[in-house]
Motif scaffolding. Sequence first.
Motif, PDB file in Angstrom:
ATOM      1  N   THR A 143       4.170   6.865  -8.133  1.00 23.44           N
ATOM      2  CA  THR A 143       2.811   6.306  -8.080  1.00 23.44           C
ATOM      3  C   THR A 143       1.799   7.370  -7.659  1.00 23.44           C
ATOM      4  O   THR A 143       1.228   8.054  -8.503  1.00 23.44           O
ATOM      5  CB  THR A 143       2.767   5.090  -7.131  1.00 23.44           C
ATOM      6  OG1 THR A 143       3.328   5.444  -5.849  1.00 23.44           O
ATOM      7  CG2 THR A 143       3.544   3.913  -7.694  1.00 23.44           C
ATOM      8  N   ILE A 144       1.587   7.541  -6.372  1.00 27.07           N
ATOM      9  CA  ILE A 144       0.530   8.455  -5.922  1.00 27.07           C
ATOM     10  C   ILE A 144       0.835   9.918  -6.219  1.00 27.07           C
ATOM     11  O   ILE A 144      -0.079  10.700  -6.495  1.00 27.07           O
ATOM     12  CB  ILE A 144       0.210   8.273  -4.414  1.00 27.07           C
ATOM     13  CG1 ILE A 144       1.465   8.443  -3.545  1.00 27.07           C
ATOM     14  CG2 ILE A 144      -0.433   6.928  -4.162  1.00 27.07           C
ATOM     15  CD1 ILE A 144       1.179   8.400  -2.057  1.00 27.07           C
ATOM     16  N   ASN A 145       2.106  10.307  -6.191  1.00 26.83           N
ATOM     17  CA  ASN A 145       2.429  11.715  -6.449  1.00 26.83           C
ATOM     18  C   ASN A 145       2.147  12.128  -7.891  1.00 26.83           C
ATOM     19  O   ASN A 145       1.497  13.152  -8.125  1.00 26.83           O
ATOM     20  CB  ASN A 145       3.885  12.008  -6.069  1.00 26.83           C
ATOM     21  CG  ASN A 145       4.129  11.942  -4.575  1.00 26.83           C
ATOM     22  OD1 ASN A 145       3.227  11.661  -3.799  1.00 26.83           O
ATOM     23  ND2 ASN A 145       5.359  12.196  -4.156  1.00 26.83           N
TER      24      ASN A 145
ATOM     25  N   ASP B 189       0.878  -1.166   0.000  1.00 22.58           N
ATOM     26  CA  ASP B 189       0.000   0.000   0.000  1.00 22.58           C
ATOM     27  C   ASP B 189       0.919   1.220   0.000  1.00 22.58           C
ATOM     28  O   ASP B 189       1.506   1.560   1.023  1.00 22.58           O
ATOM     29  CB  ASP B 189      -0.897  -0.007   1.245  1.00 22.58           C
ATOM     30  CG  ASP B 189      -1.906   1.138   1.247  1.00 22.58           C
ATOM     31  OD1 ASP B 189      -1.658   2.145   0.553  1.00 22.58           O
ATOM     32  OD2 ASP B 189      -2.917   1.034   1.950  1.00 22.58           O
TER      33      ASP B 189
ATOM     34  N   ALA C  30      -2.389   3.882  -7.109  1.00 22.84           N
ATOM     35  CA  ALA C  30      -2.488   3.014  -5.927  1.00 22.84           C
ATOM     36  C   ALA C  30      -3.298   1.776  -6.285  1.00 22.84           C
ATOM     37  O   ALA C  30      -4.035   1.755  -7.279  1.00 22.84           O
ATOM     38  CB  ALA C  30      -3.138   3.761  -4.765  1.00 22.84           C
TER      39      ALA C  30
ATOM     40  N   GLN D 293       6.531   6.304  -3.955  1.00 24.49           N
ATOM     41  CA  GLN D 293       5.430   7.274  -3.980  1.00 24.49           C
ATOM     42  C   GLN D 293       5.640   8.308  -5.085  1.00 24.49           C
ATOM     43  O   GLN D 293       4.680   8.773  -5.705  1.00 24.49           O
ATOM     44  CB  GLN D 293       5.302   7.960  -2.618  1.00 24.49           C
ATOM     45  CG  GLN D 293       4.771   7.052  -1.528  1.00 24.49           C
ATOM     46  CD  GLN D 293       4.808   7.687  -0.147  1.00 24.49           C
ATOM     47  OE1 GLN D 293       5.633   8.571   0.120  1.00 24.49           O
ATOM     48  NE2 GLN D 293       3.919   7.259   0.744  1.00 24.49           N
TER      49      GLN D 293
ATOM     50  N   THR E  94       0.321   4.277  -0.104  1.00 24.95           N
ATOM     51  CA  THR E  94      -0.133   5.457   0.642  1.00 24.95           C
ATOM     52  C   THR E  94       0.378   5.464   2.076  1.00 24.95           C
ATOM     53  O   THR E  94       0.618   6.529   2.647  1.00 24.95           O
ATOM     54  CB  THR E  94      -1.669   5.542   0.648  1.00 24.95           C
ATOM     55  OG1 THR E  94      -2.199   4.366   1.278  1.00 24.95           O
ATOM     56  CG2 THR E  94      -2.212   5.655  -0.763  1.00 24.95           C
ATOM     57  N   ASN E  95       0.562   4.274   2.667  1.00 18.41           N
ATOM     58  CA  ASN E  95       1.014   4.227   4.063  1.00 18.41           C
ATOM     59  C   ASN E  95       2.250   3.347   4.278  1.00 18.41           C
ATOM     60  O   ASN E  95       2.757   3.255   5.397  1.00 18.41           O
ATOM     61  CB  ASN E  95      -0.117   3.745   4.977  1.00 18.41           C
ATOM     62  CG  ASN E  95      -0.644   2.370   4.589  1.00 18.41           C
ATOM     63  OD1 ASN E  95       0.052   1.558   3.981  1.00 18.41           O
ATOM     64  ND2 ASN E  95      -1.903   2.106   4.944  1.00 18.41           N
TER      65      ASN E  95
ATOM     66  N   LYS F  52       7.361  18.546  -2.794  1.00 14.82           N
ATOM     67  CA  LYS F  52       6.657  17.436  -3.442  1.00 14.82           C
ATOM     68  C   LYS F  52       7.453  16.995  -4.673  1.00 14.82           C
ATOM     69  O   LYS F  52       7.885  17.824  -5.469  1.00 14.82           O
ATOM     70  CB  LYS F  52       5.241  17.853  -3.840  1.00 14.82           C
ATOM     71  CG  LYS F  52       4.353  18.169  -2.636  1.00 14.82           C
ATOM     72  CD  LYS F  52       2.902  18.367  -3.024  1.00 14.82           C
ATOM     73  CE  LYS F  52       2.677  19.609  -3.851  1.00 14.82           C
ATOM     74  NZ  LYS F  52       1.223  19.866  -4.082  1.00 14.82           N
TER      75      LYS F  52
ATOM     76  N   THR G   2      -1.560  12.443  -8.567  1.00 18.60           N
ATOM     77  CA  THR G   2      -2.126  13.702  -8.081  1.00 18.60           C
ATOM     78  C   THR G   2      -1.729  14.862  -8.990  1.00 18.60           C
ATOM     79  O   THR G   2      -2.554  15.715  -9.333  1.00 18.60           O
ATOM     80  CB  THR G   2      -1.671  13.975  -6.643  1.00 18.60           C
ATOM     81  OG1 THR G   2      -2.058  12.870  -5.817  1.00 18.60           O
ATOM     82  CG2 THR G   2      -2.307  15.238  -6.102  1.00 18.60           C
TER      83      THR G   2
ATOM     84  N   GLU H 111      -5.810  11.134  -9.488  1.00 19.74           N
ATOM     85  CA  GLU H 111      -5.695  10.459  -8.189  1.00 19.74           C
ATOM     86  C   GLU H 111      -6.894   9.585  -7.838  1.00 19.74           C
ATOM     87  O   GLU H 111      -6.830   8.792  -6.896  1.00 19.74           O
ATOM     88  CB  GLU H 111      -5.454  11.481  -7.072  1.00 19.74           C
ATOM     89  CG  GLU H 111      -6.586  12.464  -6.840  1.00 19.74           C
ATOM     90  CD  GLU H 111      -6.488  13.726  -7.679  1.00 19.74           C
ATOM     91  OE1 GLU H 111      -7.087  14.749  -7.283  1.00 19.74           O
ATOM     92  OE2 GLU H 111      -5.824  13.688  -8.732  1.00 19.74           O
TER      93      GLU H 111
ATOM     94  N   LYS I  88      -6.269   0.127  -5.222  1.00 14.45           N
ATOM     95  CA  LYS I  88      -7.478   0.349  -4.447  1.00 14.45           C
ATOM     96  C   LYS I  88      -8.692  -0.105  -5.240  1.00 14.45           C
ATOM     97  O   LYS I  88      -8.684  -0.072  -6.474  1.00 14.45           O
ATOM     98  CB  LYS I  88      -7.641   1.837  -4.097  1.00 14.45           C
ATOM     99  CG  LYS I  88      -6.617   2.389  -3.122  1.00 14.45           C
ATOM    100  CD  LYS I  88      -6.937   3.841  -2.788  1.00 14.45           C
ATOM    101  CE  LYS I  88      -5.962   4.417  -1.771  1.00 14.45           C
ATOM    102  NZ  LYS I  88      -6.287   5.831  -1.438  1.00 14.45           N
TER     103      LYS I  88
END
Length: 425
Positions: A372-374, A35, A387, A369, A37-38, A335, A377, A382, A389
Amino acid sequence: MRKFFVSAAMAAVTFGAALAAQAAETVITADAMLDVTNGKLLEKPMIVVRDDRIVAIGKQGTFTAGEDAQYIALDGMTLLPGFMDMHVHLSSDAETPFFASMSYSVPRQTVVAVKNAKRTLMAGFTTVRDLGDSGYSVIGVRDGINAGEIVGPRIFSAGNALSITGGHCDDNFLPPELHVRSGGVADGPWAAREKVRENIKYGANAIKFCATGGVFSKGTKVGVQQYSLDEMKAIVEETHRRGLVAAAHAHGTSGIKAAIVAGVDSVEHVSFLDDEGVALAKKFGTYFSMDIYNTEYTLTFGAENGVPEENLNKERQVSKAQRESFTRAVKGGVKMVFGSDAAIYPHGDNAKQFSRMVQFGMTPLQALQAATINPATLMKQERDLGALKEGFLADIVAVKGNPLEDITVTEDVSFVMKNGVVYKR
């Protein structure tokens, strides 16, 4: 007439079979899933994919899939979201002799982009942002991928990179009597706005401009600002009005800061960064995309590939400073997104940058990150990408081992799925 009805019936059967195949579920199991994100690892995960989306995620044995589900067991592997590279040039090759590539026609560049698109996807990069080509060649490749005609990643393409006359993104190698001018040249705020509109007219879904000089151009100084603040503001405003994301090529300190103040979404390269630049990036929420691996390829193979001494010397000026700037940006909490500048080194080797990002200040999770998530966004994706999910697009890759313990496992991707379709297994 009889042949027509037979053909129509066969077509209907084929179409129905295709729909049935689309509706069938694919179940993926592995040793672990990250995951991003965390940073937590889920052991013995099970992901259910229907059509192009993830519909369920959990531990193996806690739920079941449909009776007709196809099972893919990836023993010994860790599942990750498909990687995203925010700075590539698919229509160019690092291995091609420097001046030979300048003779390539747009059709020839398109063929190169087709090859590199597939190579990039097979390396686990399911989404890329192409920041400059000639003749909208990569836009054609993107549309071919979307139509299912060729294989490659999801592409955000800028088309022609905007440049001042004689700037980094202009063509300065040929003599004046040939009157060669790159497709993205625009001087003055209104001309720059017009060029943004023209790029969008021909299919660009991202915009890039060159705020400073660069390494691989002739006659430009890497650190010197080119576009004025007013011109940059006009480009960014026009880009945002059309709902797109703007990127600024900027090595030099003043150009970096001007691009940030102009409201650009991401700054590329960021070689000569100071503390004020860090503070501005945090204030404006600007992303940095810093290509800190490719210098090794350029300084090792550049001369062999025909890169002129002027350009090699500029690379020497930039390389150490850029890595120090990367460390400064990470420590400062800016970022960051993964941007490799693939084409300066061979496509498909994109993931080699992960280890350098860790070497120069990131944790393995931060590096992942950034890919992937950055970027999801940054590109306003996003809710669909970045991710693993439920409800997200099924962009899934698998690597052997645990990337949080050894980030280099990302350099050998064993499984690639994009939009629910398996491309490598």
